[in-house]
Design a protein around this motif. Structure first.
Motif, short mmCIF file in Angstrom:
data_model
loop_
_atom_site.label_atom_id
_atom_site.label_comp_id
_atom_site.label_asym_id
_atom_site.label_seq_id
_atom_site.Cartn_x
_atom_site.Cartn_y
_atom_site.Cartn_z
N PRO A 1 21.94 26.36 12.99
CA PRO A 1 20.74 26.41 12.12
C PRO A 1 20.69 25.22 11.17
O PRO A 1 19.62 24.65 10.93
N ASP B 1 28.42 34.91 9.57
CA ASP B 1 28.09 35.67 10.78
C ASP B 1 29.05 35.35 11.90
O ASP B 1 29.56 36.24 12.58
N ARG C 1 23.35 26.89 1.96
CA ARG C 1 23.21 28.34 2.05
C ARG C 1 23.10 28.80 3.48
O ARG C 1 23.66 29.81 3.90
N LEU C 2 22.35 28.02 4.25
CA LEU C 2 22.17 28.33 5.66
C LEU C 2 23.49 28.28 6.39
O LEU C 2 23.86 29.18 7.15
N ASP D 1 13.41 21.28 17.23
CA ASP D 1 13.25 22.29 18.28
C ASP D 1 14.14 21.99 19.47
O ASP D 1 14.78 22.87 20.04
N ILE E 1 26.85 20.69 4.53
CA ILE E 1 27.64 21.45 5.50
C ILE E 1 29.02 21.77 4.95
O ILE E 1 29.52 22.88 5.06
N TRP E 2 29.61 20.78 4.32
CA TRP E 2 30.95 21.00 3.78
C TRP E 2 30.93 22.14 2.76
O TRP E 2 31.77 23.05 2.78
N ASP F 1 10.73 30.94 24.35
CA ASP F 1 10.41 29.75 23.55
C ASP F 1 10.86 30.01 22.10
O ASP F 1 10.51 31.02 21.53
N ASN G 1 10.13 17.44 13.80
CA ASN G 1 10.03 18.85 14.20
C ASN G 1 10.44 19.01 15.65
O ASN G 1 11.13 19.97 16.03
N ILE H 1 26.65 15.76 5.11
CA ILE H 1 28.08 15.86 4.81
C ILE H 1 28.34 16.88 3.71
O ILE H 1 29.09 17.83 3.87
N SER I 1 25.78 31.32 5.44
CA SER I 1 25.53 32.62 6.09
C SER I 1 25.81 32.54 7.58
O SER I 1 26.26 33.50 8.20
N THR J 1 19.28 22.10 12.78
CA THR J 1 17.83 22.07 12.96
C THR J 1 17.13 21.81 11.63
O THR J 1 16.14 21.08 11.55
N VAL J 2 17.66 22.39 10.56
CA VAL J 2 17.07 22.12 9.25
C VAL J 2 17.20 20.65 8.89
O VAL J 2 16.26 20.03 8.38
N LEU K 1 32.81 26.46 13.89
CA LEU K 1 31.89 25.43 13.40
C LEU K 1 30.72 25.16 14.35
O LEU K 1 29.57 25.11 13.95
#
Lengths: 278, 319, 502
Positions: free
Chosen positions: B238, B206, B198-199, B301, B114-115, B318, B297, B111, B202, B241-242, B232
Motif C-alpha cells: 500500500p 496486519d 501510518r499506512l 495502479d 517507510i522506516w 480490477d 496514478n 525512506i 498498519s 502505491t501511495v 516487508l
C-alpha cells in the motif's frame, strides 16, 4: 484486561467527539457570544498583543481576533461537512451503479472518474472558482466535486466485494428488483466503509477549503474564515504572530478531532477495515 | 497482466484526449477576452477585432482546438501572452524544477516514511509506537500552508539561518542552491510522511499477524530476518502505491507550497497562468500537469497490480 | 534499517553545517541585486505597462528628457529645447556623440522612428495618445528634431519623460526589440530567466563618462514580501524595491538598513459610476465624499505612509489647492442621502481588485465608515484578468488607483474632462464648468494663470464629485548603508547610474 480496553475506547472516539461538539458549539453560538463585532475596526488597537481586553489580540485593522475566530468556525465546518455530504450524495449512487451493474455503466462512470482524478485538487478548485466570484457555498461545492471520484471508487470496490457474496447472488437469481437488492442487501454492508472514508474526507475537505480560502478563492473578506485569516496575517507573522497562529491551531484541533472520530468509528464499525486502503 | 497493462494504458490515452478537449473548452468559456488583455484598457473595438482575427479567434472552436492540439503534438506550445516568451521554454523549465523538488522529497518521504512505519508497526503498542502515532496524528492535522509560514518565520525570519525562498539558480553555487531547497523540501516531506508511515504501520501489523509470518517465526528465524525477508515485501504494497501517487502530487499539486516559497515550479506556473488569463500557457500547463498526474496514478495502479498476486496472476477484479 | 539510519544521520551531520552556513561575505562589490515583484514582460519600452517594465526601460534606454528625484526636468538625449510663441512647434537639440549599445550612432532619425512606432495602433502602446499629439516631426539636421504638434501644448517637454517614450534605434522593429533590446542607457541586457531573474550588464558605450559605476545589476523576481525582507536582512539582495507599506517601520528599525521613503502623487480613490443609479445623483456622491475619513484611511490602508488628498494634482505642485479640507461629516452625509431619497441608506457592492493591498485595506476601512452613514457595503474581490471585462467603467462602485503623471494637464484631463480617455472607462463624468476650466488651463501659457485655473478646477471637482480621490501613496525602497549614490525616485523606477558600494 477488559477494563483496559474499555478505557482505550473512551480515550479515542469520545475525546474526538467531545472536541468536535465543542467546536460545533463555537460555530453555532460563537457569533452571539463574541465580545466584539467581528468586523469592528479600531485604529488605536491595531496589532495589539493578547491582553485582558482582547484575549487573542487584534489584527491590522484593530479587529478582535477571538471574535473573528468564533465567527470563522462556521465556514470551516460548513466546507468540511458540506463538501463531504455533497461528494457522498453524488458519489455513492454512482459507485453503487458502477459496482452493481458493471458492464458499460461501469466503464463510462470509471472513465469519467479517471478524467476527474487526473487533476490535482487545488488546481481543480482553482479552475472551477475562476469562473465566478467565489463564496462559501461555491467553494464548498467545488471541494465536494473534487472528492466525488474517491467516493465513487470506494463505493464501487465495496459494492464489488459485497456483490460476490452468496446472499446477493441468490437475491439476483430470485430476480428481486434491483432497487431492493441495492438498498436492503448491498447498501447496509457498504455503509461502514463509506462512513469511515467520509470521516477522513471531512478532514481533507476542511484543509482543502482552508487552502482555497488562503489563496483567496473561498470566503471573501471581511468574513473571517480561518484559512483567510491566515492569509491576511502573513505580512505580520513576525510582528504579530497571534493573528496567524490562533486560526492555524484551531484548524489543527478541528482536524485532529475528526480524525479521532474517524479512527474510533473504524475500530468500532468494522475491524476488518483496520487496513487503510490507498 | 499484460492485458491489464494495455487496457490501463489505453484508458490513460483516452483520458488525456478528453482532458485536452475539456481544457480547451474551459479556456474558451472563461470570462476575459485575450485580445482585450493583450491590447490593454485603451484598445478600440476595431483594434480588438483585428487582433482577434489575427489570432484566429473567430474560427469555430473545433478548428481552433485541432490547430492547438496539432501544434502541441509537434512540441509547439505557442507564445505566452503575458510573458512574450515561447510557452515550451517556460513549461520545461518549470517541469525540471518541479521534478527536482519532487525527486528529492519523494526519496526522503519513502525512506523516512517507510522506516518510521515499520519501526512503529513492529513495536506495536510500545511507547515509541505511541509517540510516533501522536506525532503523525498532529502532523496530518496541520494545514500545509500554515506549517510553511511558521517554519519560514522561524528559520528565515527569526533564526535567520535559511533563506525564505525556495529557489536559487545553480550559477550561484551548489551550496547556495541546496540551502534554498531545505525549507521547501522539509515542508513537503513533513506533509506527506505521516500518511505513508501510518499506512506502512498498519500494513506491517496486519502482515505480522498472518499465518505466513507465524510459520516463519515457528521455523526459528530471527525476528530481523522475519521482518526483512518476509513481512516487508507484503507490507510495503500500500505504501508504494501511495508513494507513486505522491509523485504526481509533488509535481503538480503543491501549488500552495510553491506559492509561499516562490518556487517556480509547475503548480505556480499554472496559478500564474490562471490569474493572468494567459491562455496558451494555461492550456499547456494544464495538459502537462494532468499528464504527470495521470501517469502517476497509472503507475500506482500498475504497481499495485504487479505486486498484488491476485491480480498479477489473472484472478481477482480490477483494483 | 539501522545501518541506513546511521548512514543518513552521518550524512546529515556532515552536510548540515555546510548547508546552513551563509555564503562567504563579499568584498566591496560592483554587482548589485534588486528585487522586483513580477516578470519584465516587455523589452520594447513602448509597450511597457507595469512598474517592472519601466524599471527595465530606465536601465537600458534613455528618453529625450529626464526627471530627477526632485521632480525637475533634466536634459537626457536632448540637451536643450525651445518652442515658438504658440507652443506648437518644439525644437530639440540632440546630444552628440551618443551611440546605442550595438554601436549605431544616435541621431534624429531614431526619434522619428520611435514616434512612428508609438503611433502604430497594432502595437497598442499606452503612449499612443501622446504620439498622436504630434502632427509631424522635422529633422533639419541629424542632431535637431522639431516636433510640430497638432494643438499648442505648453508642457510638451514634460510629456517626453514618460516611461514609454524612450528612444529606440531606427531600423529595428518593435518585435526585434522585444527579443533583443537595444538602447542608449547605462546598462544592456545580459540574460533573462522569466520567474527567476533578469541580469543587465554595464554598457561600455554609455554616453555619461564614468557611469554607470556598477558592472552588473540583477533584478530578482520575488513576489513574496516575507521573502524579500528576509533576503535583504540576510544580505542576499541589495535593494528591496517597493517596500510593502506595513513593513516600513520594521525595516527602519533594522540596523545597517536604510529606508528611503518618497512622497509621490500616485493616488488611490473609489469610483462612482455617474451613469448608474444611485450615483447619477450628485447628492449621493457628495454624501459618500462626506462620509469618508481620509486621515483614518491613510492609517489603515497605508500604515501612515502617505497623505490624504482630494485631487490627482501633486501635493507639492504650486497649483495644489490646499484651502480645500477634508473632515468627515456623517450627519451631513445622512442628510444628503435623505434629500436624495435614501433616508435609510441602501445596500451596494464595492469591487476590489485582487493583488492591490492598499486598495483592499482601504475597502475594508471604507466599508465600516459607510456603515455609519447607513450604506451597507458588500465587498467583492475581482481578479485583474476579469477586471477589464466586468468592472472598469461598468460596475457602479469600485476601488481604483493611478501612478503619478508628468504634467498638470495629464494628471487631470483624462479623468475629469468629459472627453477624457480614463473618464470614459471609469466614472462617465460630465461637468460643463470643469470641461471649460480644463480646456482653458491647457491653453494657458502664463504659469500664474495656469495655477489659478487649476485651483478653480479643484474647487469644482470637490463639488461636482465624479468619485473620491482618497490619498497619495509614498513609495519606499530599502538598501544597506554600504550602498551609495542611489535614492528612491518618486516615479518608482530605479536610477542606478551613480550607485556604488563602499
Amino acid at each position: 484486561m477488559p477494563e483496559r480496553r474499555n478505557i482505550r475506547k473512551i480515550t479515542g472516539l469520545h475525546v474526538g467527539l467531545a472536541l468536535l461538539l465543542f467546536i460545533v458549539a463555537i460555530a453555532v453560538i460563537g457569533p452571539s457570544v463574541s465580545p466584539y463585532e467581528m468586523d469592528a475596526t479600531s485604529l488605536e488597537q491595531r496589532l495589539a498583543a493578547p491582553s485582558a481586553m482582547h484575549w487573542l489580540g487584534t489584527d491590522e485593522f484593530g479587529r478582535d481576533v477571538l471574535s473573528r475566530m468564533l465567527n470563522g468556525a462556521r465556514s470551516s465546518l460548513v466546507m468540511g461537512f458540506g463538501a463531504t455530504l455533497f461528494s457522498v450524495l453524488l458519489g455513492v449512487p454512482l459507485g453503487l451503479a458502477a459496482g452493481y451493474f458493471k458492464g458499460y455503466t461501469d466503464d463510462i462512470i470509471m472513465r469519467v472518474i479517471d478524467v476527474m482524478i487526473s487533476i490535482p485538487p487545488v488546481i481543480l478548485g482553482l479552475l472551477i472558482l475562476s469562473f465566478t466570484p467565489p463564496s462559501l457555498w461555491k467553494t464548498t461545492l467545488a471541494v465536494g466535486l473534487v472528492y466525488v471520484p474517491i467516493m465513487v471508487r470506494l463505493t464501487r470496490s465495496v459494492t464489488l466485494e459485497v456483490c460476490g457474496e452468496e446472499y446477493v447472488q441468490s437475491a439476483r437469481a430470485r430476480a428481486e428488483y434491483n432497487w431492493y437488492i441495492l438498498f436492503s442487501e448491498i447498501l447496509p454492508n457498504a455503509w461502514p466503509a463509506i462512513i469511515v472514508e467520509s470521516a477522513l474526507r471531512v478532514t481533507f475537505a476542511i484543509l482543502l477549503g482552508a487552502a482555497l480560502s488562503f489563496l483567496g478563492l473561498g470566503v471573501q473578506p471581511p468574513a473571517s474564515d480561518w484559512g483567510l485569516m491566515i492569509a491576511e496575517a502573513r505580512p505580520f507573522i513576525a510582528s504579530a504572530p497571534w493573528i496567524a497562529c490562533a486560526p492555524g491551531i484551531a484548524l489543527c484541533l478541528t482536524v485532529m478531532a475528526i480524525n479521532l472520530i474517524g479512527d474510533g468509528l473504524r475500530e468500532r464499525l468494522d475491524p476488518r477495515l483496520n487496513r487503510s486502503r490507498a | 497482466m499484460l492485458e491489464y497493462v494495455i487496457k490501463r494504458l489505453c484508458y490513460v490515452v483516452a483520458t488525456l484526449l478528453v482532458m485536452s478537449v475539456l481544457i480547451f473548452l474551459i479556456t474558451q468559456i472563461m470570462p476575459g477576452n485575450i485580445a482585450h488583455l493583450i491590447l490593454g484598457d485603451f484598445a478600440s473595438p476595431a483594434d480588438i477585432a483585428t487582433l482577434e482575427a489575427q489570432l484566429g479567434l473567430n474560427d469555430p472552436w473545433y478548428v481552433q482546438y485541432l490547430r492547438w492540439a496539432g501544434a502541441m503534438l509537434h512540441g509547439d506550445m505557442g507564445m505566452s501572452l503575458s510573458m512574450n516568451q515561447p510557452v515550451s521554454g517556460i513549461i520545461w523549465g518549470a517541469v525540471g524544477r518541479s521534478a527536482l523538488l519532487a525527486g528529492i522529497s519523494i526519496v526522503l518521504v519513502a525512506i523516512l516514511g517507510i522506516w518510521l512505519g515499520v519501526y512503529a508497526g513492529v513495536r506495536r503498542g510500545s511507547k515509541s509506537d505511541h509517540a510516533i502515532s501522536m506525532i503523525t496524528y498532529v502532523n496530518i492535522a496541520i494545514p500545509e500552508f500554515f506549517w510553511a509560514i511558521v517554519i519560514i518565520m522561524l528559520f528565515a525570519g527569526y533564526l535567520r539561518i535559511l533563506p525564505a525562498t525556495g529557489y536559487a539558480s545553480l550559477d550561484e553555487g551548489v551550496w547556495n542552491w541546496m540551502r534554498h531547497l531545505i525549507l521547501p523540501v522539509f515542508t513537503l516531506v513533513t506533509g506527506l510522511i505521516a500518511h505513508v508511515s501510518r499506512l506502512t504501520r498498519s500494513s506491517v501489523i496486519d502482515v505480522m499477524n498472518t499465518q505466513y509470518i507465524r510459520a516463519a517465526r515457528a521455523r526459528g528465524l530471527s525476528e530481523k530476518r522475519v521482518i526483512r525477508e518476509h513481512a516487508l515485501r507484503n507490507a510495503l504494497l500500500p505504501a508504494i502505491t501511495v508513494l507513486a501517487i505522491d509523485i504526481g502530487v509533488l509535481m503538480g499539486g503543491v501549488v500552495v507550497a510553491e506559492t509561499i516559497f516562490s518556487y517556480p515550479g509547475l503548480g505556480r506556473t499554472l496559478i500564474y497562468a490562471i490569474q493572468h488569463m494567459d491562455l496558451p500557457l494555461l492550456q499547456a500547463s494544464m495538459m502537462v500537469v494532468t499528464f504527470v498526474y495521470a501517469m502517476a496514478n497509472l503507475s500506482a495502479d500498475l504497481l499495485y497490480a504487479f505486486l498484488n498476486p491476485k491480480i498479477r496472476y489473472g484472478r481477482g477484479r480490477d483494483a | 534499517m539501522k545501518t541506513l539510519f546511521r548512514i543518513a544521520s552521518l550524512l546529515t551531520a556532515a552536510t548540515l553545517p555546510l548547508a546552513v552556513a551563509p555564503t562567504a561575505a563579499a568584498a566591496p562589490k560592483t554587482e548589485l541585486v534588486a528585487t522586483i515583484n513580477s516578470n519584465v514582460n516587455f523589452f520594447y519600452p513602448g509597450r511597457g505597462v507595469a512598474a517592472e517594465d519601466y524599471n527595465f526601460g530606465v536601465l537600458v534606454y534613455n528618453g529625450l528628457v529626464g526627471i530627477n528625484e526632485k521632480l525637475e526636468l533634466v536634459p537626457e538625449l536632448a540637451t536643450s529645447w525651445t518652442s515658438d510663441s504658440a507652443a506648437k512647434e518644439w525644437t530639440f537639440k540632440l546630444r552628440e556623440g551618443v551611440t546605442f549599445s550595438d554601436g549605431k550612432p544616435f541621431e534624429a532619425a531614431d526619434v522619428v522612428h520611435t514616434f512612428a512606432l508609438l503611433a502604430d495602433p497594432a502595437l497598442a502602446s499606452r503612449a499612443r495618445s501622446t504620439a498622436e499629439m504630434v502632427d509631424h516631426i522635422e529633422t533639419p539636421d541629424p542632431h535637431t528634431v522639431k516636433f510640430v504638434l497638432k494643438e499648442p501644448y505648453g508642457a510638451w517637454p514634460s510629456m517626453l519623460i514618460e516611461r514609454q517614450l524612450k528612444i529606440v534605434p531606427d531600423g529595428h522593429t518593435a518585435e526585434q526589440l522585444m527579443k533583443q533590446p537595444v538602447g542608449t542607457g547605462p546598462f544592456m541586457l545580459d540574460s533573462y530567466t522569466p520567474g527567476d531573474r533578469l541580469v543587465v550588464k554595464k554598457n561600455p558605450r554609455y554616453w555619461e563618462k564614468g557611469l554607470p559605476r556598477l558592472d552588473r545589476v540583477t533584478l530578482r523576481i520575488m513576489p513574496e514580501d516575507a521573502a524579500k525582507i528576509a533576503a535583504l536582512s540576510a544580505g542576499d539582495v541589495d535593494i528591496l524595491w517597493n517596500v510593502p507599506l506595513e513593513s516600513i517601520q520594521e525595516l527602519k528599525g533594522m540596523s545597517n538598513i536604510h529606508v528611503d521613503e518618497a512622497a509621490t502623487s500616485t493616488w488611490d480613490g473609489f469610483v462612482l459610476n455617474n451613469q448608474l443609479k444611485p450615483f447619477d445623483d450628485v447628492r449621493v456622491r457628495r454624501a459618500f465624499q462626506k462620509a469618508v475619513d481620509k486621515k483614518k484611511l491613510v492609517q489603515f490602508a497605508l500604515f501612515g505612509a502617505g497623505a490624504p488628498t482630494h485631487t490627482p494634482v501633486a501635493p507639492n505642485s504650486p497649483a495644489f489647492n490646499s484651502a480645500l479640507t477634508f473632515t468627515p461629516d456623517i450627519a451631513g452625509a445622512k442628510k444628503l442621502l435623505a434629500e436624495a431619497g435614501y433616508p435609510d441608506g441602501f445596500a451596494i457592492t464595492l469591487n476590489v481588485p485582487v493583488g492591490r493591498p492598499t486598495r483592499e485595506r482601504a475597502a475594508v476601512a471604507l466599508q465600516q465608515m459607510l456603515k455609519d452613514a447607513g450604506i451597507r457595503v458588500k465587498l467583492e474581490r475581482v481578479p485583474y484578468s476579469r477586471w477589464g471585462a466586468t468592472i472598469a467603467g461598468k460596475a457602479p462602485f469600485y476601488m481604483d488607483g493611478y501612478l503619478a503623471r508628468p504634467t498638470l494637464d495629464t494628471a487631470t484631463y483624462p479623468w475629469y474632462h468629459s472627453s477624457g480617455s480614463w473618464n470614459k472607462q471609469m466614472w462617465h463624468f460630465k461637468s460643463e464648468r470643469i470641461d471649460r476650466v480644463l480646456d482653458e488651463a491647457r491653453l494657458a501659457t502664463d504659469p500664474a494663470k495656469q495655477v489659478a485655473l487649476y485651483k478653480t478646477f479643484q474647487e469644482y471637482a470637490v463639488e461636482d464629485v465624479p468619485g473620491v480621490v482618497m490619498y497619495t501613496i509614498n513609495f519606499a525602497t530599502a538598501y544597506p548603508d554600504s550602498l551609495k549614490g542611489y535614492r528612491t525616485h518618486p516615479y518608482s523606477w530605479m536610477d542606478l547610474r551613480h550607485a556604488h558600494f563602499e
